[in-house]
Write an enzyme that holds these catalytic residues in place. Structure first.
Site, PDB file in Angstrom:
ATOM      1  N   LEU A  87     -28.887  31.097 -22.195  1.00 58.86           N
ATOM      2  CA  LEU A  87     -29.216  31.185 -23.613  1.00 58.86           C
ATOM      3  C   LEU A  87     -29.789  32.548 -23.987  1.00 58.86           C
ATOM      4  CD1 LEU A  87     -30.742  27.643 -24.170  1.00 58.86           C
ATOM      5  CD2 LEU A  87     -28.856  28.606 -25.501  1.00 58.86           C
ATOM      6  N   ASP A 122     -35.362  40.485 -17.490  1.00 61.53           N
ATOM      7  CA  ASP A 122     -35.112  39.486 -16.449  1.00 61.53           C
ATOM      8  C   ASP A 122     -35.944  39.868 -15.241  1.00 61.53           C
ATOM      9  OD1 ASP A 122     -32.834  37.178 -16.156  1.00 61.53           O
ATOM     10  OD2 ASP A 122     -33.372  37.989 -14.193  1.00 61.53           O
ATOM     11  N   ASN A 161     -37.773  33.877 -24.831  1.00 64.93           N
ATOM     12  CA  ASN A 161     -36.896  32.894 -24.198  1.00 64.93           C
ATOM     13  C   ASN A 161     -37.227  32.618 -22.733  1.00 64.93           C
ATOM     14  OD1 ASN A 161     -34.144  31.412 -23.989  1.00 64.93           O
ATOM     15  ND2 ASN A 161     -34.039  32.974 -22.379  1.00 64.93           N
ATOM     16  N   TYR A 174     -43.606  21.520 -18.678  1.00 63.79           N
ATOM     17  CA  TYR A 174     -42.632  22.104 -19.599  1.00 63.79           C
ATOM     18  C   TYR A 174     -42.801  21.551 -21.014  1.00 63.79           C
ATOM     19  CZ  TYR A 174     -37.948  23.310 -21.387  1.00 63.79           C
ATOM     20  OH  TYR A 174     -36.889  23.785 -22.135  1.00 63.79           O
ATOM     21  N   LYS A 183     -43.818  23.717 -24.328  1.00 63.80           N
ATOM     22  CA  LYS A 183     -42.938  23.809 -25.494  1.00 63.80           C
ATOM     23  C   LYS A 183     -43.582  23.215 -26.751  1.00 63.80           C
ATOM     24  CE  LYS A 183     -39.394  25.914 -23.656  1.00 63.80           C
ATOM     25  NZ  LYS A 183     -39.140  27.335 -23.996  1.00 63.80           N
ATOM     26  N   THR A 208     -26.144  24.466 -20.074  1.00 64.02           N
ATOM     27  CA  THR A 208     -26.746  25.503 -19.233  1.00 64.02           C
ATOM     28  C   THR A 208     -26.924  24.952 -17.825  1.00 64.02           C
ATOM     29  OG1 THR A 208     -29.010  24.766 -19.686  1.00 64.02           O
ATOM     30  CG2 THR A 208     -28.042  26.352 -21.238  1.00 64.02           C
TER      31      THR A 208
END
Length: 305
Positions: A20, A39, A92, A158, A162, A192
């Site tokens: 993504l 990255d 992201n 997670y 979020k 993904t």
């Protein structure tokens, strides 16, 4: 139809070497923005830069794991050193360490919170400082998840991160409004490496990679598609067409785009002089507790074989 033109804008996209994040970076570059790819893998980051350059765009790579203030400042400084400014931040970067509550270790929890929640905070703070100094506004696009909106089994760390990111968007939209900086959370759903591990989705993702289109019941019914489908939202939110959109959580996937509601009271009851445990026990089932809210991401609805 409004043309989305980001010529002259500069963006940082964290975790943009693949998946993504790469789709977001490529979409921004395709609409004229110059992009800092981020990255933890140098080869992956450089490959992402090359893909943008081959498509006629402009990008550079900054290899660093997000989370710390130092990493955030490196990303913002790279944008300024290379391109002279910063206009767009997309947070992201993320990792998974899925385990049920009683098996999750401190390290499992801390690693996910550091990358997702603290990484979003440190990068947004550094970007906001720079954008306020420039005095020309800007855009923060924070990447959320359905898990953060509804919870998800095995994802304590997670889902919490979020959910916090959605709260960031609402808070920072207020704090940065006078500086003309918009802040929104996006809630993408796409094929993904993460979703490929869900057995029900795996055969459809495999077929898609072989050139077959995803069926309508996924693209429309489930709002499930490719990373490129989700990427359309990012240039839009970064553009002048979305300057009035801030503090929102917006879902996208497949053929579907949707606005998520903010948490709000849905039913109330009152007792003169206040409540006791006994009066709550008597009234709750037929008043505020008559229709309790569901938890978890709804199971996908697949056609019967």
């Amino acid at each position: 139809m409004t043309s989305i033109d980001l010529t002259g804008k500069v963006a940082v996209v964290t975790g943009s070497g693949r998946g993504l994040g790469l789709a977001y970076a490529q979409a921004l570059a395709a609409h004229g923005a110059r992009v800092v790819i981020n990255d933890v893998d140098e080869a992956v980051a450089e490959a992402a830069v090359k893909s943008i350059a081959e498509a006629g765009g402009t990008a550079v790579a900054e290899v660093v794991p997000v989370g710390t203030t130092e990493a955030a400042e490196r990303l913002v400084n790279r944008a300024v050193e290379e391109f002279g400014r910063l206009d767009i931040l997309v947070t992201n970067a993320g990792i998974l360490r899925d385990k049920v509550l009683w098996k999750m270790t401190d390290d499992d929890f801390d690693a996910v919170i550091t990358t997702h929640l603290k990484g979003t905070f440190t990068c947004a703070r550094a970007a906001a400082v720079r954008m306020r100094e420039q005095g020309e506004g800007g855009t923060l696009i924070l990447v959320g998840s359905p898990a953060g909106q509804r919870g998800n089994f095995g994802q304590t760390n997670y889902a919490a991160a979020k959910a916090g990111i959605a709260a960031f968007a609402r808070t920072w939209a207020m704090e940065l409004g006078r500086a003309n900086i918009t802040v929104n959370a996006i809630v993408p759903v796409a094929a993904t490496a993460m979703t490929e591990t869900i057995p029900a989705f795996a055969p459809y993702i495999e077929a898609m990679r072989s050139g077959e289109p995803l069926p309508d019941f996924l693209r429309k019914g489930e709002g499930f598609g490719t990373p490129e489908d989700c990427a359309a939202l990012v240039p839009f939110l970064a553009s002048g067409a979305a300057r009035g959109v801030t503090g929102q959580a917006i879902g996208i996937g497949g053929d579907k785009v949707a606005l998520w509601s903010h948490p709000q009271e849905i039913k109330a009851a009152y007792a003169d002089g206040g409540w006791t445990p006994e009066s709550l026990a008597a009234a709750f089932p037929t008043s505020v507790g008559a229709e309790l809210q569901t938890v978890g991401i709804p199971a996908p609805k697949f056609p019967e074989a």
